[in-house]
Design an enzyme around this catalytic site. Structure first.
Site, short mmCIF file in Angstrom:
data_model
loop_
_atom_site.label_atom_id
_atom_site.label_comp_id
_atom_site.label_asym_id
_atom_site.label_seq_id
_atom_site.Cartn_x
_atom_site.Cartn_y
_atom_site.Cartn_z
N SER A 73 15.36 77.68 8.84
CA SER A 73 15.45 77.79 10.30
C SER A 73 14.23 77.17 10.98
O SER A 73 13.09 77.39 10.56
CB SER A 73 15.57 79.26 10.66
OG SER A 73 15.71 79.39 12.04
N SER A 74 14.47 76.38 12.02
CA SER A 74 13.34 75.82 12.77
C SER A 74 12.72 76.95 13.58
O SER A 74 13.42 77.53 14.40
CB SER A 74 13.81 74.74 13.75
OG SER A 74 14.66 73.85 13.12
N SER A 103 21.62 79.97 15.66
CA SER A 103 20.77 79.68 14.51
C SER A 103 21.64 79.48 13.26
O SER A 103 22.50 80.29 12.96
CB SER A 103 19.80 80.84 14.31
OG SER A 103 18.97 80.55 13.24
N GLY A 104 21.42 78.36 12.57
CA GLY A 104 22.18 78.07 11.34
C GLY A 104 23.46 77.30 11.60
O GLY A 104 24.23 77.05 10.68
N ASN A 108 19.43 81.72 8.65
CA ASN A 108 19.37 80.33 8.17
C ASN A 108 18.22 80.20 7.18
O ASN A 108 17.10 80.61 7.47
CB ASN A 108 19.14 79.42 9.40
CG ASN A 108 19.11 77.96 9.04
OD1 ASN A 108 19.23 77.59 7.87
ND2 ASN A 108 18.95 77.13 10.05
N GLU A 163 19.58 83.69 19.37
CA GLU A 163 19.30 84.66 18.31
C GLU A 163 19.56 86.09 18.76
O GLU A 163 19.21 86.47 19.88
CB GLU A 163 17.83 84.51 17.84
CG GLU A 163 17.63 83.24 17.03
CD GLU A 163 16.22 83.06 16.51
OE1 GLU A 163 16.03 82.12 15.71
OE2 GLU A 163 15.30 83.81 16.90
N THR A 173 19.52 71.17 13.36
CA THR A 173 18.46 70.34 12.79
C THR A 173 19.05 69.26 11.89
O THR A 173 18.60 68.11 11.90
CB THR A 173 17.47 71.21 12.00
OG1 THR A 173 17.03 72.23 12.88
CG2 THR A 173 16.28 70.44 11.51
N GLY A 198 18.22 77.95 18.01
CA GLY A 198 19.52 78.46 18.47
C GLY A 198 19.44 79.87 19.03
O GLY A 198 18.43 80.57 18.85
N1 LIG Z 1 26.29 68.32 8.29
C1 LIG Z 1 25.94 69.16 7.33
N2 LIG Z 1 26.30 68.94 6.05
C2 LIG Z 1 25.95 69.79 5.08
N3 LIG Z 1 25.24 70.92 5.29
C3 LIG Z 1 24.85 71.19 6.54
C4 LIG Z 1 25.17 70.34 7.63
N4 LIG Z 1 24.66 70.88 8.75
C5 LIG Z 1 24.03 72.01 8.37
N5 LIG Z 1 24.13 72.21 7.05
C6 LIG Z 1 23.59 73.34 6.24
O1 LIG Z 1 23.32 74.42 7.12
C7 LIG Z 1 21.96 74.81 7.06
C8 LIG Z 1 21.49 75.22 8.44
O2 LIG Z 1 21.50 74.11 9.30
P1 LIG Z 1 20.33 73.82 10.35
O3 LIG Z 1 19.02 74.16 9.78
O4 LIG Z 1 20.54 72.46 10.85
O5 LIG Z 1 20.67 74.90 11.46
P2 LIG Z 1 20.02 75.06 12.91
O6 LIG Z 1 21.14 75.16 13.87
O7 LIG Z 1 19.01 74.01 13.14
O8 LIG Z 1 19.33 76.47 12.79
P3 LIG Z 1 17.98 77.03 13.49
O9 LIG Z 1 18.28 77.21 14.93
O10 LIG Z 1 17.78 78.32 12.79
O11 LIG Z 1 16.92 76.05 13.18
C9 LIG Z 1 21.23 73.59 6.51
O12 LIG Z 1 20.08 73.97 5.81
C10 LIG Z 1 22.28 72.98 5.60
O13 LIG Z 1 22.25 73.64 4.36
#
Ligand SMILES: Nc1ncnc2c1ncn2[C@@H]1O[C@H](COP(=O)(O)OP(=O)(O)OP(=O)(O)O)[C@@H](O)[C@H]1O
Length: 991
Positions: A148-149, A104-105, A145, A334, A109, A332
C-alpha cells in the site's frame, strides 16, 4: 467490438440498471477482461494475478490507435492523454491530468506504473528506477493491501514537442506514524525489512544493526526464510536503483551519545536566564524517542523526493514552454477498525477527488446545458460539496477547529471532539458518538467512517522538541544536519537549506509554523488548481474482493464501489450527454481546414458549414457553443488525419516537382558548360596545330637555307621538351567563363595542408589520456601485472570480425555502469562478472572471456604495453606484442607512488586519523570505518595478487578525462574510417 453480449463500453448498455451493469462487469471479469469503458472513462477491476496484456507488443498496438479498434485498456488512456497533450485530438496542445481513484488495494499504483510505462515508451524514455525507490521507502503492507502506498503522489511529466524532458513528483502526507507503530496485520515501511534482510554482515556491524526480531519498531517480528530471500533481492534492487539515480552513502546519526541520551530523558527550559532541567517520565521519554524516529524518517523521505526531483528536472531553457501530463495516485479511501488522523486526511483527499470528478462529469456539463438552452432531463448525483465544506470551511470547519485546539498547549483530544460535537451535532454528514474515548463519525461519499481522535492534536502540531532539533542540526552527518535545519513549505514540501547552528531565529517551533492539517489543505488546493486547468482523464479502480484473491468477485463489495463512485449516473450522463463542448470559435479555429477555406470567420455559421460538410450526427448547437458526444472527437480527428495525409502527398509531389525543376536547370547548365569547354579545347587544339605547322614550315625554311650554305659539320638542334600531360579532371576542363560564377571545388581532406596545430593538440590529448589512464585506471584493472583477458584496452582492432564494444561510464558516486544499462557496479570486475551471466541490452549478448580476436595492425596506444610487461609475449593476452617504451619500465614503483598521491588527493577532507582522539564517540566509529577501508587499501596495495582493489573516490576530473577520450575517439573515427571504436576500460567482446 463486443465479447458475446458484453459491451466494451457501458454507455452502450441497452438496459441501464444496477443489475445489468454488475452482470456485464462480472462477465467480463470472468473472461479476464478487466478493463471497460464508460465513454471516455476507464473502469479497471484489479485481477490480483498476472495477465499477459501488458507486453511490449500490446503497448505498441495502442500507440496512436483508434479507440474503437482495440479493446479497452489502461494503455489507451495513456495514449489519449499523450495525443491530447500534443494537440492531436479535440483541442490544441494542452496540459493533461490522469486521475486514478479507488479504495486501498484497488490497483491505483499498478495503473500509475502502467500509464507511466506506456507514456515513456511513446517517447522512448525510462522511469522505473525512481518508482522503485519511492515504493521501498513509501509503501508498506496493510490489511487492505500488501504493497500500500503510504503517501500520495502527483507525477508531472514535462514534455517539449513530443519527447519528455523531465518530471516532478509532489508527495503528499507520508504516514510517518507507521515508523513507530503498526496495527495488527500491518508492517513498517518496506525498506526496513529489505535492509535488514539484505545488508552485508560487515555493514551490519558498521551501522550497529541488531537481529531484526529485537526491534520494537518492527513489533519484534521478521519474515519466514522464503520472504526474507525476496526482501534480500529487493534490497539489492533498491540499492542498485539508488546507485543509478546517483544517491551516495550517508553516515549514521553523527551525534554525541550522551547528548542524545540527555535530550531523550529531560527537557531544558530557561527561566529568568537560568537553565532548568526537568526529567521526563517514561512516557515522555518514549514520545521523544518516537518523535525523533518519525521526523528523521519523514525528512529523509522528503529529501529522497527532492533529490529525485533534482535529477528529473527538465534539462531545457527555463523560457521554453513545456506541456505536461500529470498522473495522480493518491491513497485510496480507508476505513479500518481504528481510524486515526492519517485516515481523516486520506479520506478528505478522496472527497476532494470525488468532487473534482463530479464537477467535471455532472456539474459543469449540466450547467452548460441549462445556460445554452439544450433540452435535457437533469441527472441527479450524490454531491459531496457539503462534506468538503464540513472539513474545509473557515473558521468552523473540522481542520480549522483542529488548528484552533492545537494552538492551546493545554487542550486535549477530548476537548477537540467536544468542540466538534457542539458545532456539528446537527450537520447531516456528522454523527456524535457517546463514548469515553474521543470518537466521532463522518458520513463520507464512500460510507460512514468512525474516527478515534486520540493523538489528533499532537499529530497536527507535528513539532519536535527544540533541544532535539538543535542536537541534530549539529550532527556531523551533513545530511541529517541539513534535514533538521530544513523548513517545510506551506504545502508540506521539505525545503533543505544550509545548516545553521542557531535555531532561535527561525520559526520551526513557533506558532507561525503551519500545522499538518493546514499544509495538507494548501497542498490539496494547489493540486486542484493544476488539475482544473488541465484536460482530465479518469481511471476508476475497483477492488473485486477483500481477500486479494484472483478470479473472485464479491458482488456486494463491487456494487458498493460502483454506487459510491456514482458509476450508474456516470453511465447515464455519458450515454445521453455531451462530454465535449467547444465554443464556436474553438471549433472553427481547429476544423476550418475541413472546408479548405483559409479565411473563414470564427462564428456559428462557419461551424454549421463545417459540420454539414461531414457525416457527423447526434451533435447539438447551443447559443455560444457546440455539444458533442465523446466519440465525435475521434471521428473529427480521423477526418483531420485524412486531410493531413492528403496534405503530405501534395507537399511531397510539390517538393519533388520543385527539386526536379532545379535539377533539370542544373543539368542544362552543366551540359552548356561542357559544350563550351569542348569548343574551347577544340579551338586550343586548332591553335596548337596551327603553331606546329608554322614551326614546321620555319624549320623547313631554315633547312633549305642551310643547304644553300657552304659545307660545314652539322650542329645538333636542342631537343624540344615534351608537353606536360594535362590533368583530366572534369572541373579542370570547364572553362572559367567570365560571366559565370566559379563552380566551387570540393576539397578533399587528404589534400588539405597538414594542420600542425591540430596534430599537436591531438597528440597532447592522447598523452593526457594515457597519463590519466596510467594514473587512475591501470591499478584497478591489472591483475598480476596483466590486463584481464576481457580488456581490449585502448588498442585499436582494425578489420576485426564483428566485435561490439560497450562504453563503461564511471558515475559521480564512483560506480561503474555500461551506458544504456540500468545497473551500477562497484568495480569493473563486478560489472564483467554480472554481464557474463546477464545479457546487455539491446542485443542481449553476454560478455565472454577472452576475446581472442587477432589484430595484424599496430596498436594506437602502444604506450600501454608497458603495463603488461610480463605478459606482452603471451598469445592469450588481448594485447599484441610490441616493444616497451623505456620510460615505462619502472612503472610498478612509479604507479605505486602515483597511487599513494592520488589517494591523498582524492580522499575526502578530514580523514586525518590524528584528530580522531578529539572526536565524539559516534564520529569515531565513522572514522574507524574509513580507517579500516584505508588500511585495506594499503594492505591490498602491498599484495600484488589482490583483486578488486578498492580505489579512492574519484572526482569529476575522471569524467573530463573520459570525455576527452571520447573526443579523441571521434576525431579518429573521422580520419580513419576503418578504425574500430577505442574506449578506455570498456572494450569487451560479447559472445
Ligand atoms: N493490473 C494488475 N495486474 C495484476 N495485479 C494487479 C494489477 N493491479 C493491481 N494488482 C495487484 O493488486 C495489488 C494492489 O494494487 P495497488 O498497490 O496498485 O493498489 P492501490 O490502489 O494503489 O492501493 P493503496 O491505496 O493502498 O496504495 C498489487 O500489489 C498487485 O498485486
Amino acid at each position: 467490438m463486443m465479447e458475446g453480449n458484453l459491451p466494451e463500453d457501458l454507455a452502450n448498455l441497452s438496459e441501464l440498471d444496477e443489475k445489468s451493469l454488475l452482470e456485464v462487469l462480472t462477465g467480463r471479469f470472468t473472461q479476464n477482461l478487466i478493463y471497460t469503458y464508460i465513454g471516455d472513462i476507464l473502469v479497471a477491476i484489479n485481477p490480483f494475478k498476472y495477465l499477459s496484456i501488458y507486453e511490449k507488443a500490446v503497448s505498441e498496438g495502442y500507440k496512436c490507435h483508434e479507440k474503437k479498434s482495440l479493446p479497452p485498456h489502461i494503455f489507451a488512456v495513456a495514449d489519449r492523454a499523450y495525443q491530447s497533450m500534443l494537440g492531436r485530438l479535440a483541442t490544441g496542445p494542452k496540459n493533461q491530468c490522469i486521475v486514478i481513484s479507488g479504495e486501498s488495494g484497488a490497483g491505483k499504483t499498478e495503473s500509475t506504473k502502467l500509464l507511466l510505462r506506456h507514456i515513456m515508451e511513446l517517447c522512448k524514455a525510462n522511469s522505473q528506477l525512481e518508482q522503485q525507490i519511492l515504493q521501498a521507502f513509501g509503501n508498506a503492507q496493510t490489511v487492505m493491501n500488501d504493497n500500500s502506498s503510504r503517501f500520495g503522489k502527483y507525477i508531472q511529466l514535462r514534455f517539449q514537442n513530443s519527447s519528455v524532458k523531465g518530471a516532478k513528483i509532489n508527495e503528499y502526507l507520508l504516514e510517518k506514524s507507521r515508523v513507530v507503530h503498526q496495527d495488527e496485520g500491518e508492517q513498517n515501511f518496506h525498506i526496513f525489512y529489505f535492509m535488514l534482510a539484505g545488508i552485508s554482515a560487515e555493514d551490519k556491524e558498521i551501522y550497529g544493526l541488531l537481529d531484526p526480531t529485537r526491534y520494537r519498531y518492527l513489533n519484534g517480528r521478521f519474515g519466514q526464510d522464503d520472504i526474507v530471500q525476496t526482501w534480500r533481492v529487493k534490497y539489492a534492487e533498491v540499492c542498485n536503483a539508488m546507485d543509478m539515480v546517483g544517491f551516495e552513502e550517508q553516515g549514521q546519526f553523527g551525534v554525541q551519545e550522551e547528548d542524545l541520551l540527555k535530550s531523550l530523558t529531560c527537557t531544558t527550559s530557561m527561566t529568568r536566564g537560568e537553565a532548568i532541567q526537568r526529567l521526563h517520565n517514561q512516557q515522555q521519554a518514549e514520545d521523544a524517542r518516537d518523535s525523533i524516529a518519525k521526523v528523521a524518517y519523514g525528512r529523509v523521505f522528503g529529501w529522497i523526493v527532492s533529490k529525485i526531483n533534482e535529477l528529473l528536472a527538465p534539462k531545457v531553457d527555463c523560457d521554453v514552454e513545456l506541456n505536461e501530463i500529470g498522473i495522480l495516485d493518491i491513497f485510496g479511501f480507508e476505513n479500518f477498525a481504528v481510524n486515526r488522523f492519517e485516515q481523516l486526511c486520506i479520506n478528505l483527499a478522496n472527497e476532494q477527488l470525488q468532487f473534482f470528478f463530479n464537477h467535471h462529469i455532472f456539474l459543469m456539463e449540466q450547467k452548460e446545458y441549462k445556460e445554452e438552452g439544450i433540452t435535457w432531463d437533469t441527472i441527479t448525483y450524490k454531491d459531496n460539496k457539503p462534506i468538503l465544506d464540513l472539513f474545509l470551511t473557515k473558521p468552523i470547519g473540522i481542520l480549522s477547529l483542529l488548528d484552533e485546539q492545537s494552538a492551546f498547549p493545554q487542550a486535549t483530544d477530548r476537548d477537540f471532539v467536544d468542540k466538534l460535537n457542539s458545532k456539528f451535532k446537527t450537520a447531516p454528514n456528522f454523527e456524535v458518538v457517546r463514548n469515553h474515548t474521543p470518537l466521532f463519525t463522518i458520513v463520507h461519499y464512500a460510507g460512514k467512517v468512525q474516527y478515534n481522535a486520540s493523538g489528533f492534536l499532537e499529530k497536527n502540531r507535528d513539532t519536535i522538541p527544540a533541544n532535539i532539533r538543535e542536537l541534530f542540526i549539529n550532527s556531523v552527518t551533513p545530511l541529517l544536519s541539513v534535514l533538521f535545519a530544513a523548513t517545510i513549505s506551506r504545502t508540506g514540501t521539505l525545503m533543505p537549506r544550509r545548516a545553521k547552528l542557531q535555531v532561535a531565529d527561525d520559526n520551526f517551533n513557533s506558532t507561525r509554523k503551519q500545522s499538518v492539517g493546514a499544509q495538507f489543505k494548501h497542498s490539496l488546493a494547489v493540486l486542484m488548481e493544476k488539475m482544473f486547468a488541465a484536460g482530465p482523464h479518469f481511471v476508476r479502480c475497483i477492488k473485486p474482493n477483500r481477500s486479494k484473491q484472483p478470479d473472485q468477485l464479491d458482488s456486494k463489495l463491487v456494487m458498493d464501489q460502483l454506487r459510491y463512485n456514482g458509476l450508474m449516473e456516470t453511465i447515464r450522463i455519458r450515454r445521453d450527454g455531451f462530454s465535449w463542448r467547444p465554443t464556436f470559435r474553438e471549433f472553427a479555429e481547429r476544423y476550418n481546414i475541413l472546408l479548405l477555406k483559409p479565411d473563414l470567420p470564427m462564428d456559428k455559421s462557419s461551424c454549421m458549414s463545417i459540420l454539414n460538410s461531414t457525416e457527423l450526427s447526434g451533435w447539438k448547437c447551443g447559443s455560444s457553443r457546440l455539444f458533442f458526444k465523446y466519440w465525435h472527437q475521434e471521428e473529427l480527428a480521423r477526418l483531420l488525419e485524412t486531410l493531413g495525409r492528403a496534405a503530405l502527398v501534395i507537399q511531397k509531389n510539390y517538393r519533388a516537382r520543385i527539386c526536379r525543376r532545379r535539377y533539370l536547370a542544373l543539368l542544362a547548365e552543366i551540359r552548356r558548360q561542357r559544350q563550351a569547354q569542348r569548343e574551347r579545347e577544340e579551338r586550343e587544339e586548332e591553335e596548337r596545330r596551327r603553331q606546329q605547322l608554322e614551326e614546321e614550315r620555319k624549320r623547313r625554311l631554315e633547312l633549305e637555307q642551310e643547304n644553300l650554305r657552304p659545307a660545314s659539320p652539322p650542329v645538333p638542334l636542342p631537343r624540344k621538351k615534351k608537353p606536360e600531360p594535362r590533368p583530366r579532371s572534369v572541373l579542370s576542363v570547364i572553362p572559367k567563363a567570365s560571366h559565370l560564377a566559379p563552380v566551387p571545388r570540393p576539397r578533399s581532406k587528404l589534400f588539405e595542408p597538414i594542420d600542425e596545430e591540430r596534430i599537436k593538440e591531438k597528440h597532447l590529448k592522447k598523452t593526457n589520456t594515457i597519463r590519466w589512464f596510467k594514473e587512475t585506471q591501470v591499478r584497478k584493472l591489472t591483475r598480476d601485472g596483466e590486463f584481464p583477458s576481457w580488456f581490449h584496452g585502448m588498442i585499436t582492432r582494425r578489420g576485426a570480425d564483428r566485435c561490439r564494444h560497450y562504453m563503461v561510464e564511471m558515475q559521480s558516486n564512483g560506480k561503474y555502469v555500461i551506458l544504456g544499462e540500468d545497473r551500477a557496479h562497484s568495480s569493473l570486475t563486478d560489472l564483467v562478472q554480472y554481464h557474463t551471466q546477464v545479457g546487455i541490452k539491446p542485443f542481449m549478448e553476454l560478455l565472454t572471456v577472452p576475446c581472442g580476436q587477432m589484430c595484424d595492425q599496430e596498436p594506437d596506444y602502444e604506450e600501454l604495453r608497458a603495463f603488461t610487461s610480463s605478459s606482452s609475449s603471451s598469445s592469450s593476452s588481448s594485447l599484441p606484442a610490441v616493444e616497451h617504451p623505456a620510460e615505462d619500465r619502472d612503472m610498478d614503483t612509479g604507479s605505486h607512488k602515483v597511487h599513494l598521491q592520488m589517494q591523498r588527493l582524492f580522499l575526502p577532507p578530514g580523514g586525518n586519523s590524528n584528530t580522531d582522539s578529539h572526536k565524539p564517540p559516534v564520529l569515531k566509529r565513522i572514522s574507524d570505518r574509513r580507517r579500516r577501508v584505508e588500511a585495506q587499501m594499503e594492505h591490498k596495495e602491498d599484495d600484488p595478487t589482490a583483486e578488486n582493489r578498492p580505489f579512492p573516490r574519484l572526482y569529476p576530473s575522471i569524467r573530463l578525462a573520459m570525455r576527452e577520450i571520447q573526443q579523441i575517439q571521434q576525431v579518429q573515427t573521422h580520419t580513419h574510417t576503418h578504425t574500430h571504436t577505442q574506449d578506455i576500460h570498456n572494450i569487451y567482446r560479447p559472445g
